[in-house]
Scaffold this active site. Structure first.
Site, PDB file in Angstrom:
ATOM      1  N   HIS A   1      -3.401 -33.030  19.534  1.00  7.10           N
ATOM      2  CA  HIS A   1      -2.263 -33.857  19.940  1.00  7.10           C
ATOM      3  C   HIS A   1      -1.108 -32.991  20.424  1.00  7.10           C
ATOM      4  CE1 HIS A   1      -4.110 -37.586  18.490  1.00  7.10           C
ATOM      5  NE2 HIS A   1      -4.726 -36.747  17.676  1.00  7.10           N
TER       6      HIS A   1
ATOM      7  N   LYS B   1       8.772  -0.557  12.202  1.00  7.07           N
ATOM      8  CA  LYS B   1       9.332  -0.225  10.892  1.00  7.07           C
ATOM      9  C   LYS B   1      10.446   0.804  11.046  1.00  7.07           C
ATOM     10  CE  LYS B   1       5.191  -1.173   8.089  1.00  7.07           C
ATOM     11  NZ  LYS B   1       4.329  -0.764   6.998  1.00  7.07           N
TER      12      LYS B   1
ATOM     13  N   GLY C   1      -4.763  -2.049   5.342  1.00  7.01           N
ATOM     14  CA  GLY C   1      -3.994  -3.186   4.835  1.00  7.01           C
ATOM     15  C   GLY C   1      -4.619  -4.529   5.186  1.00  7.01           C
ATOM     16  N   ARG C   2      -4.997  -4.707   6.451  1.00  8.91           N
ATOM     17  CA  ARG C   2      -5.491  -6.027   6.882  1.00  8.91           C
ATOM     18  C   ARG C   2      -6.939  -6.287   6.438  1.00  8.91           C
ATOM     19  NH1 ARG C   2      -4.201  -2.699  10.788  1.00  8.91           N
ATOM     20  NH2 ARG C   2      -5.687  -1.936  12.327  1.00  8.91           N
TER      21      ARG C   2
ATOM     22  N   LYS D   1       0.837  -1.200   0.000  1.00  9.91           N
ATOM     23  CA  LYS D   1       0.000   0.000   0.000  1.00  9.91           C
ATOM     24  C   LYS D   1       0.875   1.254   0.000  1.00  9.91           C
ATOM     25  CE  LYS D   1      -3.635   2.154   2.703  1.00  9.91           C
ATOM     26  NZ  LYS D   1      -4.474   2.066   3.905  1.00  9.91           N
TER      27      LYS D   1
ATOM     28  N   GLU E   1      -3.943  -6.763  15.609  1.00  9.45           N
ATOM     29  CA  GLU E   1      -3.443  -5.482  15.100  1.00  9.45           C
ATOM     30  C   GLU E   1      -4.550  -4.418  15.191  1.00  9.45           C
ATOM     31  OE1 GLU E   1      -0.500  -5.738  11.861  1.00  9.45           O
ATOM     32  OE2 GLU E   1      -1.697  -4.220  10.865  1.00  9.45           O
TER      33      GLU E   1
ATOM     34  N   GLU F   1      11.033  -4.482   4.015  1.00 10.35           N
ATOM     35  CA  GLU F   1      11.099  -5.919   3.724  1.00 10.35           C
ATOM     36  C   GLU F   1      10.630  -6.190   2.288  1.00 10.35           C
ATOM     37  OE1 GLU F   1       9.841  -4.408   6.346  1.00 10.35           O
ATOM     38  OE2 GLU F   1       9.573  -5.730   8.063  1.00 10.35           O
TER      39      GLU F   1
END
Ligand code: G6Q
Length: 549
Positions: free
Chosen positions: A384, A512, A267-268, A206, A353, A212
């Site tokens: 398990h 960031k 973003g999410r 965005k 977030e 990264e």
């Protein structure tokens, strides 16, 4: 006292929680034959059973009263009307507009958003069709066989989760891969088997500033140009999805290969936009639209259903009840359907977030527990591993069990075994096994009195552990769209109830900035930065060992 805790409905729920802690769900079930009907909802995409929570009709009435006191309905209207409810960033929150295909439904500052959305969808369709049919060619004239999406956080988790969940619906005409981690191991592993002549990259960011993603994008570009010996090849192998067209084109991506993003989509919450491009390429445009339609169906339910029959609202209220009033600190997401194996990670971001914050809208510290930490795993694997903790630890972890009536990949004898576990677990978490029962069982097995005395306390399961059950007919683009939107609206409602700004992420922004400064130090530059002694020594150690290699 904060505005929320001074509400009469809040105080009622606090007092009521004390009484309810004395109750056991076993008794609530045995006292009320109609409990399932009272506390479940059937929606088009799934059955939602919330009867295995420590609630009564009074609890729910109290919770709905609180929702009304918090003006949840009015806030819901504000969101759909495009008011700038993301106050700290002064933005509207309109991911719902992305899946409403009726024209003129949404306007923002006099602009018709629906037109923008429809234009973007037309661009997605045209591009997707070209790539899938082989009309889009790489620099050497070959068709694209592999698409690599480079993006992180909101620009990765949603699309990757959906791609995995809907694998069954893909015709595999193109293989879609994801790179999110700046750890070079991931991109190296993804690129190793691929052919640069047939690989297309989507740079999803965005902001188009995320280090990264930019680092991975640079590596991908080098990989391509090294093979093509020609910078012009980039135009045929790189597209971007971004709200920052300037940065995307400065990076070398052609204007016509940049797909738009808008600041009114967080973003999410963005998988419904062009951030979902890898989904559309994998499934085909029509199935991408079905995903949007499923979400739209849930939007309509959330917008129009009365609070008492509103699944996202009920889920938010139960989370508040379990965590803020009854004191649970974490919540498990347990899918019993292999395609949903990335759902927990996706919801971890969506909820934590959004609402993992501790100041209210006015910026004051809140004086109540807010949202739980979210964790989990595919159900059977979890059974398990960590279910021991769910059944017998002294922390109560409310859990969402998500399963399907039909598997998308039926293999004889498997699905009923899976689902038998699904049903058994919520039953056991609710009812538990008391000491008398344990003793009787051991006695029936012929155990000695001495053995029974020793082992019985360890075999007691107190039960009374809340679960929600979401039972889909089957995973499909449409039902998955509804399921994701269910959680999105739950998260919105939670934020309103807790007075939390759900749509910013300052904690992510902090990270960031921090790393950028330290990176300069790692690459050898002297830094004026003064760290604490631990950080200084760790960096020193890292650099000294690295220098010897
Ligand atoms: C999501 C967050 C965050 C974001 C990533 C990637 O809501 O804001 O997870 O999506 O940090 O950001 P860019 O898309 O800007 O690269």
């Amino acid at each position: 006292m904060s505005a929320r805790t001074s509400l009469a409905s809040w105080k009622y729920l606090q007092a009521h929680a004390k009484q309810m802690k004395q109750q056991h769900m076993r008794t609530l079930f045995s006292d009320n034959d109609n409990r399932f009907n009272e506390f479940s909802l059937k929606l088009p995409a799934f059955l939602f059973d919330y009867s295995k929570n420590l609630i009564t009709a009074d609890t729910m009435q109290g919770l709905f009263g609180l929702a009304r006191d918090c003006e949840l309905e009015q806030w819901r209207e504000k969101m759909f009307a495009g008011e700038r409810i993301n106050t700290t960033e002064d933005r509207s929150v309109l991911h719902v507009a992305l899946r409403d295909r009726t024209t003129k439904a949404f306007t923002l500052d006099g602009e018709n958003l629906s037109d923008k959305v429809n234009q973007a969808l037309t661009q997605i369709k045209s591009f997707t069709d070209k790539v899938r049919t082989g009309q889009w060619k790489g620099y050497s004239g070959k068709r694209i066989t592999d698409v690599v999406n480079i993006g992180v956080g909101g620009s990765n988790l949603g699309p990757q989760m959906v791609t995995e969940a809907l694998k069954h619906y893909s015709d595999q005409s193109v293989s879609v891969h994801y790179v999110s981690n700046v750890d070079g191991t991931q991109i190296a592993d993804v690129l190793r088997p691929l052919d640069p002549e047939k690989t297309l990259f989507i740079i999803s960011s965005k902001t188009f500033t995320t280090t990264e993603t930019m680092t991975n994008a640079q590596t991908a570009m080098k990989w391509l140009v090294t093979s093509a010996f020609d910078q012009n090849a980039v135009a045929k192998h790189f597209v971007a999805v971004s709200a920052n067209k300037e940065n995307a084109s400065a990076f070398g991506i052609e204007q016509q290969n940049i797909f738009d993003m808008w600041d009114w989509v967080g973003g999410r919450f963005s998988l419904w936009s062009a951030i979902g491009l890898p989904i559309a390429i994998d499934l085909g445009f029509d199935k991408f639209i079905e995903l949007l339609e499923g979400a739209h169906e849930m939007d309509q339910h959330f917008k129009n259903a009365p609070l008492e029959q509103n699944a996202p609202v009920i889920m938010a209220l139960l989370s508040l009840w379990n965590c803020t009033f009854l004191g649970s600190q974490s919540q498990a997401i347990l899918p019993y359907d292999q395609p949903l194996h990335k759902l927990t990670a996706y919801l971890q971001q969506a909820e934590m977030e959004s609402n993992g914050k501790s100041v209210n809208w006015q910026g004051e510290d809140v004086d109540y527990p807010t949202v739980p930490s979210i964790w989990g795993e595919i159900g059977i694997n979890g059974q398990h591993a960590f279910y021991q903790y769910l059944h017998q630890s002294n922390n109560v972890v409310p859990a969402d069990f998500i399963g399907s009536v039909q598997s998308v990949t039926p293999v004889q004898g498997h699905h009923d075994t899976l689902m038998a576990n699904f049903f058994a677990q919520t039953e056991a978490l609710m009812g538990g096994v008391d000491e008398q029962q344990v003793r009787e069982d051991l006695k029936a097995k012929g155990r000695t009195a001495e053995y029974i005395d020793k082992v019985a306390p360890h075999k007691v399961h107190k039960g009374n552990r809340p679960t929600n059950t979401i039972l889909l007919d089957q995973i499909s683009p449409k039902s998955l769209g509804s399921l994701i939107a269910l959680y999105e609206h739950k998260i919105f409602s939670q934020g309103i109830l807790l007075q939390i700004c759900s749509f910013d992420q300052w904690g992510v922004e902090l990270g960031k900035g921090l790393a950028n400064k330290i990176q300069q130090e790692l690459s050898g530059e002297e830094s004026a930065q003064i760290h604490d002694s631990s950080t200084t020594e760790l960096i020193k150690y890292y650099k000294s060992i690295k220098a010897k290699k």
